[in-house]
Design an enzyme around this catalytic site. Structure first.
Site, PDB file in Angstrom:
ATOM      1  N   GLU A  28       3.956 -27.182  24.409  1.00  0.00           N
ATOM      2  CA  GLU A  28       3.405 -27.793  23.184  1.00  0.00           C
ATOM      3  C   GLU A  28       1.887 -27.655  23.124  1.00  0.00           C
ATOM      4  O   GLU A  28       1.233 -27.322  24.124  1.00  0.00           O
ATOM      5  CB  GLU A  28       3.798 -29.263  23.092  1.00  0.00           C
ATOM      6  CG  GLU A  28       3.271 -30.102  24.239  1.00  0.00           C
ATOM      7  CD  GLU A  28       3.029 -31.556  23.854  1.00  0.00           C
ATOM      8  OE1 GLU A  28       2.352 -31.812  22.843  1.00  0.00           O
ATOM      9  OE2 GLU A  28       3.496 -32.433  24.602  1.00  0.00           O
ATOM     10  N   LYS A 165       5.368 -42.667  29.491  1.00  0.00           N
ATOM     11  CA  LYS A 165       4.263 -43.479  29.976  1.00  0.00           C
ATOM     12  C   LYS A 165       4.543 -44.950  29.772  1.00  0.00           C
ATOM     13  O   LYS A 165       5.138 -45.330  28.774  1.00  0.00           O
ATOM     14  CB  LYS A 165       2.989 -43.137  29.205  1.00  0.00           C
ATOM     15  CG  LYS A 165       2.333 -41.871  29.651  1.00  0.00           C
ATOM     16  CD  LYS A 165       1.268 -41.443  28.673  1.00  0.00           C
ATOM     17  CE  LYS A 165       1.852 -41.136  27.327  1.00  0.00           C
ATOM     18  NZ  LYS A 165       2.680 -39.971  27.226  1.00  0.00           N
TER      19      LYS A 165
HETATM   20  N1  PSU Z   1       2.120 -37.799  26.229  1.00  0.00           N
HETATM   21  C1  PSU Z   1       1.116 -37.271  26.962  1.00  0.00           C
HETATM   22  N2  PSU Z   1       0.253 -36.414  26.386  1.00  0.00           N
HETATM   23  C2  PSU Z   1       0.392 -36.061  25.080  1.00  0.00           C
HETATM   24  C3  PSU Z   1       1.482 -36.602  24.329  1.00  0.00           C
HETATM   25  C4  PSU Z   1       2.309 -37.461  24.943  1.00  0.00           C
HETATM   26  O1  PSU Z   1       0.963 -37.591  28.120  1.00  0.00           O
HETATM   27  O2  PSU Z   1      -0.422 -35.273  24.595  1.00  0.00           O
HETATM   28  C5  PSU Z   1       1.687 -36.160  22.919  1.00  0.00           C
HETATM   29  C6  PSU Z   1       2.966 -35.315  22.784  1.00  0.00           C
HETATM   30  O3  PSU Z   1       2.674 -34.230  21.920  1.00  0.00           O
HETATM   31  C7  PSU Z   1       3.934 -36.265  22.121  1.00  0.00           C
HETATM   32  C8  PSU Z   1       3.004 -37.060  21.251  1.00  0.00           C
HETATM   33  O4  PSU Z   1       4.930 -35.615  21.364  1.00  0.00           O
HETATM   34  O5  PSU Z   1       1.870 -37.287  22.074  1.00  0.00           O
HETATM   35  C9  PSU Z   1       3.618 -38.363  20.808  1.00  0.00           C
HETATM   36  O6  PSU Z   1       2.786 -38.928  19.847  1.00  0.00           O
HETATM   37  P1  PSU Z   1       3.279 -40.224  19.047  1.00  0.00           P
HETATM   38  O7  PSU Z   1       3.315 -41.305  20.086  1.00  0.00           O
HETATM   39  O8  PSU Z   1       2.208 -40.421  18.007  1.00  0.00           O
HETATM   40  O9  PSU Z   1       4.613 -39.889  18.481  1.00  0.00           O
END
Ligand code: PSU
Ligand code: MN
Length: 310
Positions: A28, A165
């Site tokens: 990604e 996390k």
């Molecule tokens: N967790 C990480 N680093 C990240 C992300 C998640 O440790 O960069 C990113 C991923 O792209 C994940 C997104 O899909 O955050 C989720 O964002 P949200 O919580 O806004 O859906």
């Protein structure tokens, strides 16, 4: 071909691998543009691609550039996504943002949800990242539930990650995945890992003990016609792991700070990642880099096992 194909460009390396049915691993780009600071982001992105190659697979980092879905990026394109000067022009793209960014001809870094969609369109079965999004703490009030989870319910891609996390509510995240029929495997562990630490206190659904077992399971899931992704949760290497209580204190502080600053919507996850990094004086970033690399080792091994016809 899929309805998206007019928007997709494969890199030469990915196109050749596709034609030769060689194993490919999707990566990604939100982690590059919004998940890690410069220049660690671009160094990590390059190193992760090399780990995938060393593991016998072809890396396909996915992003949107000038309204085109790029499957596989050049070194210059990786630099462009990583550099902070460009970030105001690079949207964080999840499922809901995809069509708009394409229709505007603009740039986007893809989250887990959008990367899964693009990977499936390109026929890629394995996707390596750091951590998946999930149900945020306090979601019963805010309704903040990552689009990653619903994507896992419907898009057939296996995600290798280090769990979720603990800025999230891990218990509710696992409940949500269960409701939507998404299998959550522990890779060599009974416990669902919590990204910065190896255990969350919540069990994974079952254990996968190696790439062959993982490949057999993934094949069976899709051969049955069960729609949706699978989560392969691979704990961070011991030497980079945080103790649960240590990271818990930091996360508590970061969540308070986010609340105080009224951070909402798609800014929440990038803010929390950055704040945890500050509060740990950079140690969490080292952990983040180490776990992504470790996932790349496992993900490429699974992609190689899947590509064997047996
Ligand atoms: N967790 C990480 N680093 C990240 C992300 C998640 O440790 O960069 C990113 C991923 O792209 C994940 C997104 O899909 O955050 C989720 O964002 P949200 O919580 O806004 O859906
Ligand atoms: Mn959210």
């Amino acid at each position: 071909m899929s309805t998206f194909s007019p928007w997709i460009d494969l890199s030469n390396e990915v196109e050749e691998a596709t034609l030769a049915t060689r194993p490919i691993v999707a990566l990604e780009s939100t982690i590059i543009s919004h998940g890690m600071p410069y220049p660690v982001n671009v160094q990590t992105a390059r190193e992760v691609e090399q780990i995938v190659r060393d593991g016998g697979a072809v890396p396909a980092t996915i992003a949107i550039l000038n309204g085109r879905i790029k499957i596989g990026l050049t070194p210059d394109e990786l630099d462009f996504l990583a550099h902070p000067d460009n970030h105001e022009h690079i949207a964080k793209v999840s499922r809901r943002d995809l069509a708009y960014v394409l229709s505007e001809g603009s740039h986007g870094a893809t989250t887990v949800s959008a990367t899964m969609i693009c990977a499936q369109l390109a026929g890629i079965e394995v996707f390596v990242t750091g951590g998946i999004g999930g149900v945020h703490r306090g979601a019963t009030q805010t309704m903040d539930i990552s689009a990653d989870l619903l994507e896992l319910a419907k898009t057939n891609v296996a995600i290798v990650c280090a769990g979720a996390k603990s800025i999230l509510d891990i218990g509710l995240t696992l409940e949500y995945l269960e409701t939507h029929g998404v299998p959550v495997a522990g890779y060599g562990t009974e416990d669902f890992p919590a990204f910065y630490s190896r255990t969350s206190g919540y069990p994974a659904n079952f254990i996968l003990r190696g790439p062959e077992e993982a490949a057999r399971f993934i094949r069976t899931q899709w051969a049955l016609g069960l729609e949706g992704g699978v989560v392969v949760a691979n704990p961070v290497p011991e030497s980079y792991a945080f103790e649960s209580d240590e990271i818990e204190t930091v996360i508590g502080q970061a969540l308070k700070d986010a609340d105080y600053r009224h951070i909402t919507g798609k800014d929440v996850t990038p803010y929390l990642l950055d704040r945890v990094k500050e509060l740990t004086e950079g140690k969490s970033l080292e952990t983040n880099v180490a776990l992504v690399k470790n996932n790349a080792v496992v993900g490429s091994a699974i992609a190689v096992a899947l590509s064997k016809k047996t």
